[in-house]
Motif scaffolding. Sequence first.
Motif, short mmCIF file in Angstrom:
data_model
loop_
_atom_site.label_atom_id
_atom_site.label_comp_id
_atom_site.label_asym_id
_atom_site.label_seq_id
_atom_site.Cartn_x
_atom_site.Cartn_y
_atom_site.Cartn_z
N ILE A 103 -73.85 25.33 37.41
CA ILE A 103 -73.11 24.44 36.51
C ILE A 103 -72.32 23.41 37.31
O ILE A 103 -72.27 22.22 36.96
N LEU A 104 -71.71 23.86 38.40
CA LEU A 104 -70.92 22.95 39.23
C LEU A 104 -71.80 21.88 39.87
O LEU A 104 -71.41 20.71 39.95
N ILE A 105 -73.00 22.25 40.31
CA ILE A 105 -73.94 21.27 40.86
C ILE A 105 -74.28 20.22 39.80
O ILE A 105 -74.30 19.02 40.09
N CYS A 106 -74.56 20.67 38.59
CA CYS A 106 -74.91 19.74 37.51
C CYS A 106 -73.75 18.79 37.22
O CYS A 106 -73.95 17.58 37.01
N ILE A 107 -72.53 19.32 37.19
CA ILE A 107 -71.36 18.48 36.89
C ILE A 107 -71.17 17.41 37.97
O ILE A 107 -70.99 16.22 37.67
N LEU A 108 -71.20 17.82 39.24
CA LEU A 108 -70.99 16.87 40.33
C LEU A 108 -72.12 15.84 40.40
O LEU A 108 -71.86 14.66 40.65
N ASN A 109 -73.36 16.28 40.18
CA ASN A 109 -74.48 15.33 40.21
C ASN A 109 -74.41 14.34 39.07
O ASN A 109 -74.69 13.15 39.23
N ASP A 110 -74.03 14.82 37.88
CA ASP A 110 -73.91 13.91 36.74
C ASP A 110 -72.76 12.93 36.94
O ASP A 110 -72.82 11.78 36.50
N LEU A 111 -71.71 13.38 37.61
CA LEU A 111 -70.60 12.48 37.92
C LEU A 111 -71.08 11.35 38.82
O LEU A 111 -70.65 10.19 38.67
N HIS A 158 -77.95 14.49 46.53
CA HIS A 158 -76.83 13.60 46.25
C HIS A 158 -76.86 12.37 47.14
O HIS A 158 -76.66 11.25 46.67
N PHE A 159 -77.11 12.57 48.43
CA PHE A 159 -77.17 11.44 49.35
C PHE A 159 -78.38 10.55 49.09
O PHE A 159 -78.35 9.35 49.40
N PRO A 170 -67.60 -0.01 46.34
CA PRO A 170 -66.65 0.98 46.88
C PRO A 170 -66.47 2.20 45.98
O PRO A 170 -66.38 3.32 46.47
N ILE A 171 -66.40 1.99 44.66
CA ILE A 171 -66.23 3.12 43.74
C ILE A 171 -67.43 4.05 43.80
O ILE A 171 -67.29 5.27 43.83
N PHE A 172 -68.61 3.46 43.84
CA PHE A 172 -69.85 4.24 43.91
C PHE A 172 -69.85 5.12 45.17
O PHE A 172 -70.07 6.33 45.11
N ALA A 173 -69.59 4.50 46.33
CA ALA A 173 -69.59 5.25 47.59
C ALA A 173 -68.49 6.30 47.61
O ALA A 173 -68.69 7.42 48.09
N LEU A 174 -67.32 5.95 47.08
CA LEU A 174 -66.18 6.88 47.09
C LEU A 174 -66.48 8.13 46.27
O LEU A 174 -66.16 9.26 46.68
N VAL A 175 -67.09 7.96 45.10
CA VAL A 175 -67.40 9.11 44.24
C VAL A 175 -68.45 10.01 44.89
O VAL A 175 -68.30 11.24 44.90
N ILE A 176 -69.50 9.41 45.45
CA ILE A 176 -70.56 10.21 46.07
C ILE A 176 -70.01 11.01 47.25
O ILE A 176 -70.22 12.23 47.37
N ILE A 177 -69.30 10.34 48.12
CA ILE A 177 -68.75 11.01 49.30
C ILE A 177 -67.67 12.02 48.89
O ILE A 177 -67.57 13.12 49.45
#
Length: 274
Positions: free
Chosen positions: A45-53, A132-133, A151-158
């Motif tokens: 579930i945590l993987i799904c949440i972070l990936n969807d974010l 994710h990467f 910047p927002i895109f890179a900040l969220v992924i990292i």
Amino acid sequence: MTSRAIFQRMRSYALYRITSTVHFLMFFFVVVMAYDWSLPAHLLILICILNDLATLVIAVDNAQISEHPDKWRIGQLITMSIVLGLCLTALSFAHFFIFWKHFGYEPLDDKAPYDSRKLESIMYLHISSAPHFVIFSTRLTGYFWENLPSPIFALVIIGTQIIALLMVIFGGLTPKVPAGQAIVVLLISFIYFIILDVVKVQIFKHWSFELTATFVPTSARRHKLSDRKASKIQQERVWRSIDNVRKVAVMTAVVSSLQEKHAVEHAVAVEEHK
């Protein structure tokens, strides 16, 4: 420009989502059927949440505007997704067996002692980071550095990967693993995304309608390919004719200029003689 930016973001989302799904399903299908092992539900579930974010921030990414009108290439999209998904699956199995056979992290079930289930932490961090990467690559048809993300895109992924890394190192929702191993897993995911970026660019570079018509030679595609070749030959003849006309025009202009120059010189000579 706005519509093309929207199209690129949609295409980036579709490529990333299909790639992640192929990787996720193929890896877990095999390990569940062969070894009766899987990640605990809360980690999935945590993987799904972070990936969807991460996929949500595609809406604010710096999309690369194409020079020409875009269109969906479904065959290309699905083929690319399957290739990238298979490559990620291969990396997942490499992590699974290396940490099992070399480091002794056996694939234990939920009944085993909590601290002995470190393979869960390793595979959670890998499956969270590796696909994710790849989103940095799927957002473009060229190399990932040709158009930097917002910047927002890179900040969220990292940021999501830093959260996963700290969770694995300090434990809590998953057993703790040595910080060195966790960092190495994260670095491998980052390096592997660069390798997959090269694979993606090469597929885009060599992909053509002629290639698809060769691998899937339907009657409609053969007819369309034949028409395209005939049209290309005709277009080349037209351009050759235009080039020949230009050469004749240039030669005519040169001759005319020389004649005019000769006439002027002759007129000047006559006037001087008088």
